[in-house]
Design an enzyme around this catalytic site. Sequence first.
Site, mmCIF file in Angstrom:
data_model
loop_
_atom_site.group_PDB
_atom_site.id
_atom_site.type_symbol
_atom_site.label_atom_id
_atom_site.label_comp_id
_atom_site.label_asym_id
_atom_site.label_seq_id
_atom_site.Cartn_x
_atom_site.Cartn_y
_atom_site.Cartn_z
ATOM 1 N N ARG A 91 51.009 106.890 -82.806
ATOM 2 C CA ARG A 91 49.894 106.290 -82.262
ATOM 3 C C ARG A 91 48.984 107.807 -82.133
ATOM 4 O O ARG A 91 48.885 108.618 -81.207
ATOM 5 C CB ARG A 91 49.736 105.565 -81.729
ATOM 6 N N HIS A 127 53.549 93.506 -84.214
ATOM 7 C CA HIS A 127 52.451 94.692 -82.521
ATOM 8 C C HIS A 127 51.153 94.924 -83.118
ATOM 9 O O HIS A 127 50.906 96.123 -82.350
ATOM 10 C CB HIS A 127 53.664 95.517 -82.205
ATOM 11 N N LYS A 159 57.951 86.944 -79.727
ATOM 12 C CA LYS A 159 57.436 88.088 -80.000
ATOM 13 C C LYS A 159 57.506 88.963 -80.560
ATOM 14 O O LYS A 159 58.570 90.325 -80.324
ATOM 15 C CB LYS A 159 55.896 88.056 -78.632
#
Length: 387
Positions: free
Chosen positions: A174, A285, A261
């Site tokens: 990121r 996500h 998840k």
Amino acid sequence: MSSVLRFPYDSRYPSVADLKRKAKWRIPKFAFDYLDGGCNDELNLRRNESDFDDIRFKPNYLRVAGDVDLSVDLFGRSYSAPFGISPIGLQGLIWPNAPEILAQAATQHRIPYILSTVSTSSIERIAEASQGEAWFQLYHPTEDRLRDDILNRLQAVGCPVLVVLVDVPSFGLRYKEIKSGLSMPPKMNLSNILQALVCPHWGINTLKHGIPNFATLKPYMEKGLDLRQLGQFMNRTFTGKVNIEKVKAIRDLWPGALVVKGIASTEDMDAVVSIGVDGVIVSNHGGRQIDAGESSLHSLIRLTQQGQYRNKVKIMLDGGIRSGVDLARAHAVGSDFNFMGRPFMYGLGALGDRGGDHTINMFKAQLHQVMQQLSVERVEQMQERLI
């Protein structure tokens, strides 16, 4: 008009976009970028939202319809609306006291709030704030000892639903976090300090509630860790792939509802259904892991279009939902329930302690309106209106 009166919210901020614009001015840039950003070039982050635009409805205006009922039954509980609040790491850094504010608002409105392992409030504190109703998302530790201790703590406070996260075999690249210093190991630089100084509401509330930390993990950390050592602890404790055997081990240990998840493929869906999980959250996500992947919505459509998992497992969606219309679209293509993270944090950034209540009512009002427009009483009927 009746929807707005039934679910009152601040009329200055009738949409997520309005909340986001206000929040961007009140949250320091490094924290806002952490909340708002995705991985690499943020292509999948944008797909998460834009792919909803392709789903359209056909109204049936002359149908005689009863009152709209937003309630949904899930895992033995009745919720007032078909959505909940997603887990987000470092919530208290983005907005001070965020986990407590959102857990209390969710409890008041009878919707689920999910606490993340790497959020800034502890299992015990959120159990108290939510009156035992909060769910918990587990970042699977590398050590079984730590896993078992966390599960014991969750059982001690009566956590109703355990969510196991499986889509972080490594931390995504990121770029915004790398530049701001919020990657691992984290670091605070002069630019971040200056950004905090120009956000007085955030600063005052941070002084009031204290410097945020990984509160759930605090019992397992050595005292006095500096930022470099904290980064090493996080990498050492959570770096590692979660395979189906690890999820099965948790299924054998956990007596309550178990949700996985990060499901995005039929292979993973088949695997978790075979070991008896109760639900899955289809998610990428938040576009923070794989930029070249597909949106969460398109993964959901692939997993539900054949109907092979119907009545076997609850299929939920997380990612890209920004309105009540999007909630209706998600149900129309097969979602049983939905979760949103960023919109609620925008709400806190814009309105502080009132942000959770406002954002919940805003989504309820929007969903109520589109259901009235389409002449459906319950979200399960949305598939009948899909073009």
